[in-house]
Design a protein around this motif. Structure first.
Motif, mmCIF file in Angstrom:
data_model
loop_
_atom_site.group_PDB
_atom_site.id
_atom_site.type_symbol
_atom_site.label_atom_id
_atom_site.label_comp_id
_atom_site.label_asym_id
_atom_site.label_seq_id
_atom_site.Cartn_x
_atom_site.Cartn_y
_atom_site.Cartn_z
ATOM 1 N N ARG A 1 26.140 -35.722 -24.736
ATOM 2 C CA ARG A 1 26.513 -35.867 -23.294
ATOM 3 C C ARG A 1 26.260 -34.557 -22.696
ATOM 4 O O ARG A 1 26.190 -34.175 -21.609
ATOM 5 C CB ARG A 1 28.051 -36.481 -23.225
ATOM 6 N N TYR A 2 26.763 -33.529 -23.549
ATOM 7 C CA TYR A 2 26.727 -31.971 -23.118
ATOM 8 C C TYR A 2 25.469 -31.268 -23.542
ATOM 9 O O TYR A 2 25.359 -31.305 -24.933
ATOM 10 C CB TYR A 2 27.916 -31.376 -23.136
ATOM 11 N N SER A 3 24.916 -30.567 -22.942
ATOM 12 C CA SER A 3 23.732 -29.653 -23.388
ATOM 13 C C SER A 3 24.010 -28.423 -22.744
ATOM 14 O O SER A 3 24.710 -28.194 -21.784
ATOM 15 C CB SER A 3 22.354 -30.243 -22.690
ATOM 16 N N GLY A 4 23.004 -27.529 -23.358
ATOM 17 C CA GLY A 4 23.296 -26.074 -23.050
ATOM 18 C C GLY A 4 24.369 -25.425 -23.564
ATOM 19 O O GLY A 4 25.064 -25.966 -24.562
ATOM 20 N N THR A 5 24.665 -24.153 -23.102
ATOM 21 C CA THR A 5 25.760 -23.498 -23.451
ATOM 22 C C THR A 5 26.997 -22.971 -22.237
ATOM 23 O O THR A 5 27.439 -21.850 -22.281
ATOM 24 C CB THR A 5 25.504 -22.320 -24.336
ATOM 25 N N ASN A 6 26.818 -23.863 -21.516
ATOM 26 C CA ASN A 6 27.572 -23.462 -20.177
ATOM 27 C C ASN A 6 29.119 -23.521 -20.248
ATOM 28 O O ASN A 6 29.436 -24.024 -21.347
ATOM 29 C CB ASN A 6 27.009 -24.294 -18.851
ATOM 30 N N GLY A 7 29.571 -23.202 -19.190
ATOM 31 C CA GLY A 7 31.197 -23.077 -19.543
ATOM 32 C C GLY A 7 31.783 -24.304 -19.423
ATOM 33 O O GLY A 7 32.909 -24.716 -20.106
ATOM 34 N N LEU A 8 31.326 -25.430 -18.956
ATOM 35 C CA LEU A 8 31.834 -26.652 -18.751
ATOM 36 C C LEU A 8 31.693 -27.243 -20.473
ATOM 37 O O LEU A 8 32.761 -27.946 -20.699
ATOM 38 C CB LEU A 8 30.922 -27.711 -17.892
ATOM 39 N N LYS A 9 30.704 -27.064 -21.136
ATOM 40 C CA LYS A 9 30.574 -27.398 -22.364
ATOM 41 C C LYS A 9 31.649 -26.788 -23.429
ATOM 42 O O LYS A 9 32.141 -27.618 -24.041
ATOM 43 C CB LYS A 9 29.226 -27.266 -23.096
ATOM 44 N N ARG B 1 34.507 -28.765 -25.283
ATOM 45 C CA ARG B 1 34.566 -28.662 -27.007
ATOM 46 C C ARG B 1 35.987 -28.069 -27.155
ATOM 47 O O ARG B 1 36.440 -28.952 -28.255
ATOM 48 C CB ARG B 1 33.554 -27.498 -27.194
ATOM 49 N N ALA B 2 36.629 -27.594 -26.431
ATOM 50 C CA ALA B 2 38.106 -26.938 -26.717
ATOM 51 C C ALA B 2 38.948 -28.561 -26.674
ATOM 52 O O ALA B 2 39.815 -28.402 -27.263
ATOM 53 C CB ALA B 2 38.626 -25.902 -25.623
#
Length: 366
Positions: free
Chosen positions: A292-300, A304-305
């Motif tokens: 569902r989540y890609s990249g390393t942006n702040g939303l990911k 994750r937290a």
């Protein structure tokens, strides 16, 4: 305590009880009850709600249920211990296991009374209400349950709703108790917390029988006597049964089970591997997370937290098996659809569908 009501219905006795559990708890406190039992029909749906409400009002809650037997008679079951609560839940599950909807109405729950031989520990059994009680409708059945539960855990229930035949019925019940060697207790068979609410109870009974108030005259409690009375008022109603009145308080002291306490239950571990369920659940969630989540942006990073926080809480509560079970059930149709979809694209039949067709053909041949 002079008297404790051990037979009481809330609105969770569907289309029969007319008061919310909180209203019963508040009224019991107002009338000076130290304890009160909730015994809804064929279920413990309102028991936890009632237990918290009663304790908030300073009334000790007693957990129970009025159970319908296979012959149509009723018995009142009261919980004495955690083992008794587990057995009550098993009995209620068995009672509901064969209920199936009919075109016009559902089949009501019913319980084979022979199951009590396996599931009576930790329970106290009262012989049932004035109209449908086991001791009223099946004397031999009452004697049988008295033998199963024993003298200390089976009581003949006396009620006086001021209906025709009260005196004669209670005389027969006292004689039955003496014959089978058990004692009597008094109950009020409460269906509303005050007389004003009893009018609604009349309407509910009429709805349940699909008729008018006049048409339900025999079934409803038109004299409005099945309401929560003050302990002294109920005791006065049974002036010739003082011992049976006092016995309710003695019995209530034994019924110490508290539904608001930790029951020690742990959800089964539904993991497929030789590892804790939380490890497999973490792996499942991580796969879904990466999809569902890609990249390393702040939303990911924020997601994750949050995921790790939720998994830690699930592990702490021991509910990983619960989530795995529901994941497996929800994922199974997707996997089955994918297999059947691939088979359709190749011009072949889905293996599951083919098997079902073969079974259907064999059934038709038979």
């Amino acid at each position: 305590m002079s008297f404790v009501e051990l037979h009481c219905h809330s609105a969770y006795s569907f289309l029969d009880g007319a008061s919310h559990p909180e209203e019963l708890a508040a009224r019991a406190a107002e009338l000076g009850y130290e304890a009160l039992a909730l015994t809804d029909h064929d279920g413990v749906y309102g028991s936890l709600e009632f237990a918290y409400a009663a304790k908030a009002f300073g009334v000790r809650p007693i957990t129970g249920a009025e159970v319908t037997l296979s012959d149509g008679s009723h018995v009142t079951l009261l919980v004495e211990s955690p083992r008794g609560y587990a057995n009550l839940c098993r009995l209620l599950t068995a009672a509901h296991a064969e209920t199936r909807p009919k075109p016009t109405e559902p089949i009501p729950p019913s319980l084979d009374r022979h199951l009590f031989a396996a599931y009576h520990e930790g329970l106290v059994c009262l012989s049932g209400c004035a109209r449908e009680g086991l001791a009223v409708r099946n004397v031999n059945g009452a004697a049988e349950l008295a033998s199963v539960f024993g003298r200390d855990c089976f009581f003949v229930e006396l009620q006086r709703p001021y209906e025709r035949g009260d005196v004669q019925r209670n005389a027969r019940l006292r004689q039955l108790a003496e014959t089978i060697g058990v004692q009597t207790v008094v109950t009020g068979n409460v269906h509303a917390h005050n007389r004003r609410r009893a009018l609604l109870q009349d309407a509910m009974v009429a709805i349940r029988h699909r008729t008018s108030l006049e048409g339900a005259e025999r079934e409803r409690r038109g004299n409005h006597e099945c309401v929560l009375l003050a302990p002294d008022a109920l005791a006065e109603r049974f002036s010739d049964d003082r011992d049976a009145v006092a016995r309710t308080a003695e019995l209530a002291e034994r019924l110490e089970f508290d539904l608001t306490h930790e029951l020690g239950y742990r959800y089964p571990d539904f993991s497929d591997r030789d590892e804790p369920a939380i490890a497999e659940l973490t792996r499942v969630c991580n796969r879904a997370f990466e999809a569902r989540y890609s990249g390393t942006n702040g939303l990911k990073r924020k997601a994750r937290a949050r995921l790790e926080e939720e998994l830690a809480l699930i592990a702490d509560l021991g509910l990983a098996g619960f989530f795995l079970l529901h994941w497996k059930y929800s994922n199974w149709p997707r996997r089955s659809r994918a297999r059947c979809g691939d088979a359709t694209l190749r011009g072949t039949r889905c293996p599951r569908a083919a098997g079902a067709g073969a079974r259907s053909a064999r059934s038709s041949a038979i």
